[in-house]
Design an enzyme around this catalytic site. Structure first.
Site, PDB file in Angstrom:
ATOM      1  NE  ARG A 296       0.251   0.461   4.919  1.00 24.06           N
ATOM      2  CZ  ARG A 296       0.861  -0.490   5.612  1.00 24.06           C
ATOM      3  NH1 ARG A 296       0.644  -1.755   5.326  1.00 24.06           N
ATOM      4  NH2 ARG A 296       1.705  -0.185   6.578  1.00 24.06           N
ATOM      5  NE  ARG A 342       3.399   7.301  11.316  1.00 24.22           N
ATOM      6  CZ  ARG A 342       2.987   6.092  10.978  1.00 24.22           C
ATOM      7  NH1 ARG A 342       1.961   5.541  11.628  1.00 24.22           N
ATOM      8  NH2 ARG A 342       3.585   5.410  10.019  1.00 24.22           N
TER       9      ARG A 342
END
Ligand code: MV4
Length: 452
Positions: A296, A342
Site C-alpha cells: 500500500r 506523527r
C-alpha cells in the site's frame, strides 16, 4: 508511444489526511475526486474539498470505510473509473481489490494476487528469499508441531521469535528465550493469531534484540520498469506504532543504501509486482534482513517524496492507468534530509486518546515545511477512528538542519482544545540519542519511561 489519459474520476476509499493527500494529487492532475464518508464524517475536510461525496454508512468503520459493498455501490453510482484505498481500512484486502476489478474499476495498487501473497508472511519471505533478498534465519515455512518448532529453535539458537503467518505490525508475536518456554509461546501465539486473524498458522525467526526498522520504497509500472526511491528509517516506534520517520536512514552507508535498493528492485522485477510497495527490513550490526512487504501507500511516504521530489500518489495514479514511469534509477537522486512527526490526539504522557472539538488552529509554514492534516479550527475529532490527526514533515539540506527546522515548526503549531503528542515530539527531537541518530526499535519505549 501513446498512452491513455489518466482517469477521469477517482473514488477515494478513505478519510482524514490521506483522503486529502489523494484528493490533492487528483486535482493537480485534472482528475475528478469522489469522497466517501461515514455519518460521523459529514463535516470532514475530505468531504468539503472533494468534487462529489457519498455517505456510505454509520460511524463504525466496519459499516462504512470497511464496507466493500457500500464503497463499490458508491463507485458505480458516480461512475468512478478507479478507487484509491489509501492506507489501513481496505488497502491490503485482496478480496476487495479483486471485487473492484471485477466491477471494471481500476484498483490503484498492486494486483490482488500480490496483495494476497504478501499478506501471507511465510509465503512473502519465501518468494523474497528465492528472489535473492536476505531474510531473517528461521523456519522456512509454517511450524506444524512443537517438536518441529524446538528443532528449528535449536538449529538457529535462542532467543527466537514466534510470529503469525497472517500477522504483521507486531500482533501475535512471542519472544522465546529458552526451550522451556516454547510450548507456552506456541499456544499463546496461536490463540492470539486465531482471535486476531482467524488463522493460527505460526512461523519462527531468530530474534534480533536491537534492530532498526528500515524500509525501501519501490515503484513499478505495467511495462516492467521498476525504481526504488531510497529508504526510510522508522525505528522510532511505540507499541508497534511509528512515531517519527526519516529519510535517508542515519545508519546506512552509501554502499548499503545502494545494495538494499538494488535487491528490492531486482525482486520486484522478478515477481512482476506493480504500483507502489515497501520492503520492510530489520537492520542490525551492518546486516539487513527482509521481514515483510507492504502493498500500500504508507503513512510515512512524504519523507520519501521530500528527498526524491517525486509525488508518489501521482505516480500511483499514472502507473495504474497504464502510463510508463518515464524515468529510470539513474534519474532518481536523494536530496538532503526529511523527518516526519506523527501527531496524535492523545495525552503526550499517558497516550490516552483525546478526541473532541479543536479550538484555535494554526499550522506551521515556511521553507521546507509540509503539514498533511485534515484538521481545521472548530473541527470535532471523532472518537471512532485512528488518533493520528496530522503529519508534520520537514525537509532540510542535512539531518541537523532538518531536525532544527522541525523543532521550530513544532513550536509554531497551535492545536487548541484537544491534547496532542506535540510535546512528546519536542522532547524526543532534542534528546541526545535522537540527535546522534543512535536509536533502535526499542529506544522510544525506554525514552517515554524516562530510562534515557
Ligand atoms: C522482529 C524483531 C526481532 N527479530 N523479528 C515488530 C513488527 C513487525 N513488523 C516485526 N517486528 C519485529 N520483528 C525478528 N526476527 C523485532 C520486531 C520489533 C519488536 C519486537 C518486540 C517488541 C517491540 C518491537 C518493536 C519493533 C519491532
Amino acid at each position: 508511444m501513446s498512452h491513455p489519459p489518466v482517469f477521469h474520476k477517482v473514488l477515494i476509499a478513505n478519510r482524514g489526511e490521506i483522503a486529502l493527500r489523494i484528493l490533492r494529487a487528483c486535482r493537480e492532475m485534472g482528475v475528478l475526486s469522489v469522497a466517501v464518508h461515514s455519518t460521523a464524517d459529514a463535516n470532514a475536510m475530505h468531504v468539503r474539498l472533494a468534487d462529489e461525496s457519498i455517505c456510505i454508512g454509520p460511524p463504525a468503520a466496519s459499516e462504512s470505510y470497511l464496507n466493500a459493498a457500500a464503497i463499490l455501490t458508491a463507485a458505480t453510482i458516480c461512475n468512478a473509473e478507479a478507487i484509491h484505498p489509501g492506507y489501513g481500512f481496505l488497502a491490503e484486502n485482496a478480496d476487495f481489490a479483486a471485487m473492484v476489478e471485477e466491477h471494471g474499476i481500476s484498483f490503484i495498487g498492486p494486483a490482488p494476487e500480490h496483495i494476497r501473497l504478501m499478506g501471507d508472511k511465510v509465503a512473502a519471505k519465501r518468494v523474497c528469499r528465492e528472489a535473492g533478498i536476505p531474510v531473517v534465519p528461521g523456519s522456512d515455512g509454517p511450524v506444524e508441531s512443537e517438536d518441529q518448532a524446538r528443532a528449528v529453535a535449536d538449529d538457529i539458537g535462542y532467543p527466537v521469535l514466534v510470529k503469525a503467518t497472517a500477522g504483521g505490525g507486531g500482533r501475535g508475536m512471542k519472544v522465546v528465550n529458552e526451550p522451556d518456554e516454547i510450548a507456552n509461546a506456541l499456544s499463546t501465539a496461536r490463540a492470539e493469531a486465531v482471535a486476531a486473524f482467524g488463522n493460527g498458522e505460526l512461523y519462527i525467526e531468530k530474534y534480533l534484540a536491537r534492530p532498526r526498522h528500515i524500509e525501501v520504497q519501490i515503484l513499478a509500472d505495467l511495462h516492467g520498469n521498476v525504481v526504488h526511491l531510497g529508504e526510510r528509517d522508522c525505528s522510532v516506534q511505540r507499541r508497534h506504532q511509528k512515531v517519527v520517520e526519516e529519510a535517508p536512514s542515519p545508519a546506512l552507508s552509501p554502499n548499503e543504501r545502494e545494495e538494499i535498493g538494488r535487491v528490492a528492485t531486482t525482486a520486484v522485477k522478478r515477481f512482476g509486482y506493480r504500483n507502489a510497495g515497501t520492503f520492510e527490513f530489520l537492520y542490525e550490526d551492518g546486516k539487513f534482513y527482509f521481514i515483510e512487504m507492504n502493498t500500500r501507500l504508507q503513512v510515512e511516504h512524504p519523507v520519501t517524496e521530500m528527498v526524491c521530489g517525486i509525488d508518489l500518489v501521482r505516480e500511483m495514479l499514472r502507473v495504474a492507468s497504464g502510463a510508463p514511469l518515464g524515468y529510470g534509477q539513474k534519474d532518481i537522486n536523494i536530496n538532503g534530509h526529511a523527518i516526519e512527526c506523527r501527531i496524535n490526539a492523545e495525552n503526550p504522557e499517558t497516550f490516552a486518546s483525546s478526541p473532541g472539538r479543536v479550538g484555535d488552529y494554526h499550522a506551521p509554514g515556511g521553507l521546507g515545511v509540509r503539514v498533511d492534516s485534515a484538521l481545521y479550527g472548530g473541527y470535532v475529532v471523532p472518537p471512532y477512528y485512528d488518533s493520528m490527526i496530522a503529519k508534520l514533515i520537514v525537509h532540510g539540506n542535512n539531518r541537523d538542519d532538518c531536525r532544527m527546522r522541525l523543532v521550530r515548526a513544532l513550536r509554531e503549531y497551535v492545536i487548541d482544545g484537544i491534547e496532542t503528542t506535540i510535546p512528546l515530539h519536542q522532547r524526543l527531537l532534542e534528546s541526545p540519542r535522537f540527535i546522534a541518530g543512535d536509536y533502535d526499535v526499542h529506544w522510544l519505549e525506554k525514552f517515554v519511561r524516562g530510562e534515557n
